[in-house]
Design a protein around this motif. Sequence first.
Motif, PDB file in Angstrom:
ATOM      1  N   ARG A   1     -11.824  -0.053  -9.722  1.00 14.30           N
ATOM      2  CA  ARG A   1     -10.912  -0.563  -8.714  1.00 14.30           C
ATOM      3  C   ARG A   1     -11.752  -1.055  -7.546  1.00 14.30           C
ATOM      4  NH1 ARG A   1      -6.458   2.921  -5.365  1.00 14.30           N
ATOM      5  NH2 ARG A   1      -4.945   1.232  -5.172  1.00 14.30           N
TER       6      ARG A   1
ATOM      7  N   SER B   1      -7.342   7.684  -2.314  1.00 19.72           N
ATOM      8  CA  SER B   1      -8.378   7.066  -3.126  1.00 19.72           C
ATOM      9  C   SER B   1      -9.753   7.304  -2.508  1.00 19.72           C
ATOM     10  CB  SER B   1      -8.114   5.572  -3.274  1.00 19.72           C
ATOM     11  OG  SER B   1      -7.806   5.008  -2.022  1.00 19.72           O
TER      12      SER B   1
ATOM     13  N   GLU C   1       0.839  -1.202   0.000  1.00 20.77           N
ATOM     14  CA  GLU C   1       0.000   0.000   0.000  1.00 20.77           C
ATOM     15  C   GLU C   1       0.875   1.254   0.000  1.00 20.77           C
ATOM     16  OE1 GLU C   1      -3.112  -0.431  -0.348  1.00 20.77           O
ATOM     17  OE2 GLU C   1      -3.740  -2.263   0.661  1.00 20.77           O
TER      18      GLU C   1
ATOM     19  N   LYS D   1      -1.798   0.706  -9.205  1.00 25.73           N
ATOM     20  CA  LYS D   1      -0.464   0.981  -8.649  1.00 25.73           C
ATOM     21  C   LYS D   1       0.642   0.634  -9.636  1.00 25.73           C
ATOM     22  CE  LYS D   1      -1.930  -0.343  -3.990  1.00 25.73           C
ATOM     23  NZ  LYS D   1      -1.760  -1.432  -3.011  1.00 25.73           N
TER      24      LYS D   1
ATOM     25  N   GLU E   1      -1.960   6.814   0.115  1.00 26.04           N
ATOM     26  CA  GLU E   1      -2.693   6.262  -1.022  1.00 26.04           C
ATOM     27  C   GLU E   1      -4.019   6.997  -1.133  1.00 26.04           C
ATOM     28  OE1 GLU E   1      -3.271   3.422  -4.079  1.00 26.04           O
ATOM     29  OE2 GLU E   1      -1.566   3.455  -2.731  1.00 26.04           O
TER      30      GLU E   1
ATOM     31  N   ASP F   1      -5.099  -3.563  -6.895  1.00 23.01           N
ATOM     32  CA  ASP F   1      -3.694  -3.160  -7.016  1.00 23.01           C
ATOM     33  C   ASP F   1      -3.312  -2.706  -8.424  1.00 23.01           C
ATOM     34  OD1 ASP F   1      -3.019  -3.519  -4.378  1.00 23.01           O
ATOM     35  OD2 ASP F   1      -2.321  -5.586  -4.635  1.00 23.01           O
TER      36      ASP F   1
ATOM     37  N   CYS G   1       4.465   3.377 -12.200  1.00 21.79           N
ATOM     38  CA  CYS G   1       5.112   3.067 -10.922  1.00 21.79           C
ATOM     39  C   CYS G   1       6.599   3.432 -11.009  1.00 21.79           C
ATOM     40  CB  CYS G   1       4.947   1.586 -10.602  1.00 21.79           C
ATOM     41  SG  CYS G   1       5.788   1.075  -9.100  1.00 21.79           S
TER      42      CYS G   1
ATOM     43  N   PRO H   1       3.388   3.737  -1.251  1.00 29.20           N
ATOM     44  CA  PRO H   1       3.888   3.944  -2.614  1.00 29.20           C
ATOM     45  C   PRO H   1       5.365   3.587  -2.738  1.00 29.20           C
ATOM     46  CG  PRO H   1       2.627   5.847  -1.865  1.00 29.20           C
ATOM     47  CD  PRO H   1       2.803   4.957  -0.673  1.00 29.20           C
TER      48      PRO H   1
END
Lengths: 198, 323
Positions: free
Chosen positions: B233, B301, B111, B194, B299, B191, B198, B113
Amino acid sequence: MPGQAIRLDPAIASQAAFRAVMDAMSHPGEVRTFATTVRAPAPLNPAAAAVACALMDFETPVWLDGPLAAAPEFVTWLRFETGAPVVAAADAATFAVIADPLAMPSFSAFALGSHDYPDRSVTLLVQVERFGEGEPMRLSGPGLARPRGFSATPLPADFIARLHVNRALFPRGVDIILASDDAVAALPRSVRVKRESD
Amino acid sequence: MSLPAYNFAYLDEQTKRMIRRAVLKAIAIPGYQVPFASREMPMPYGWGTGGVQVTAAVIGPDDVLKVIDQGADDTTNAVSIRKFFAKTAGVKTTTATREATIIQTRHRIPETPLHVGQVLVYQVPIPEPLRFLEPRETETRRMHALTEYGLMHVKLYEDIARHGHIATTYAYPVKVDGRYVMDPSPTPKFDNPKMDQCPALQLFGAGREKRIYAIPPYTSVVSLDFEDFPFERYRHPGTCALCGATDTFLDEIVTDDAGGRMFVCSDTDYCETRRAAHSPPPLAGEGQGGGSAAGAAQEASPSLPLPSKRGREEQDLKAAEHD
C-alpha cells in the motif's frame, strides 16, 4: 416553476421499492420491510406487485406461473401497469413471477445466462407467506460479514439443494427476490447456502 | 409552467428501471461488468456520466449526497454534480463522510471508514482491467468467462522486471470474491485495502463505456500480487501540512513559483474534521502523529511500509486521465 423538479409519486414509490430490493440483494437473507400503496389483483401480494412495477417494463419479457397465468385480471393489470410482454417460454423471460413456490419449475427451465454474459439470466420474483419460518438455512458469501440464518415459507422441499446447484453454476445462475406482503429478501446467485443442521 | 422540466433525479423512469436492473445483476455477480444503455447526460463523457446515472437511479428523497473529486468536496466536478442533484432531486447534500448515505466519487475512497447502509458510487473511465493488454472486447469477455487472467500477472511481472517492484500505482487490479478481476477505477492503490470487506455497497458506473459493476458489502477484494512481491500500500512519505496526518493520502500543492510546495490530505473532509478537533491547528512541517485527533484518525495503518524512492508515482497518478 421551470427547472424545478416536482416529486411525482410513482417515481418516489418505485425508487423506494427498488432501494429495498437493492439493499436485500446486497445483504442476502436480510428482510427489508417497506410500505407500498401498489395493489395487484389476486393472487399477487403487495410487495411483489411493487417490485414488479419498479423493475419491469416493455424491455423485460415476463413469465408467469400457473396461478398467475390463470388469473386474467392479474395479467391485464401487469400488462397495463408495466407494459411487460408476458411470454409462455420460461427460458425467454427476464423476470419470472411465482405465486405458488411449491410448484415452481426447476431453475434450469429459465435463462441462466452465458459464461460471456452471465447477466442475461432470469430474476425470479417469488411470493412467500412469511419470513422466519420454514426450513432454516445458513447463508454466507458476499454481502454477509458473517454467516446468517434465513428461512421463508412456503418453499420447495429441495430448495436448498437447488440453491447449491445454482451456486455451482456461478457466474451463471438465477437471482431470487422473495416477497411477503410487506417485505422483501433476496438470494443472489453469489450466496452460499447450507442446511442449518449441517 | 406547472409541468416539471424533468423527472425526479433527472432521468426518466424507463431509463432508471434499465439502470436498476443492471445494478441488481451487478450486485449478484460481484466484479462482473454489466452492459447498460448509457444515456447522454447534460455533461460530457469523462465528467462522471456513469457515476451520475447510477446515482440518479439509486437516489431517493431521503438520501444525503456527498460528491468528491480526488478526495475534495470543493472542486468543480464535485460541486457541479452536487448541485445537479440538489436541483433535480431536491436532496440534502453534505461534505461529511459520516452523514452521507450516497457518496459519488472520482478516484478516491474517503479516509473515514464507511458504514453499513452507505453507497459509494465510483465514476469510471475504463472499466475493463484487461483493455490495455487486449484491445478486443470479444477476447477480454472470453478471458473473464474462462478466468484467464495470466496476462494481468505477466503485466505485473514486467513491472517487476523493469522497475524492481510493481510500478502500477493507480487503477491497481483486484480480484473480487475470488472470481472476477476488476478495475477499481483510477483510485490510488493506497485505497485498495479499503475496498476489502467494506461495509458499504460499492457501485461503479462507466458512462462512455456503458458498463456498471459492483462490490457488495463485506466482499473479499484482493489486490493482485506475487508471493515474493506482495501488494504494498503505497503512501507518499510526508505529513499533511494542515492537519498533521501521517496516515492519509496526500496531494502536492505548489505554493509559489520559486519551488515552494506542501503536502496536504487529498480528503478535504477528513482533513477539516481533524483540524476542527485539533486546537490550535498544527503548523506545517513536523507531524503531530494524529494521536490527539479524537476519533478522527481511525484509519489504523502505522505499519505501512513507506518506501522512499517512489515520489514520482504520485505525479504519475496526477497525470491520470481526467474522468
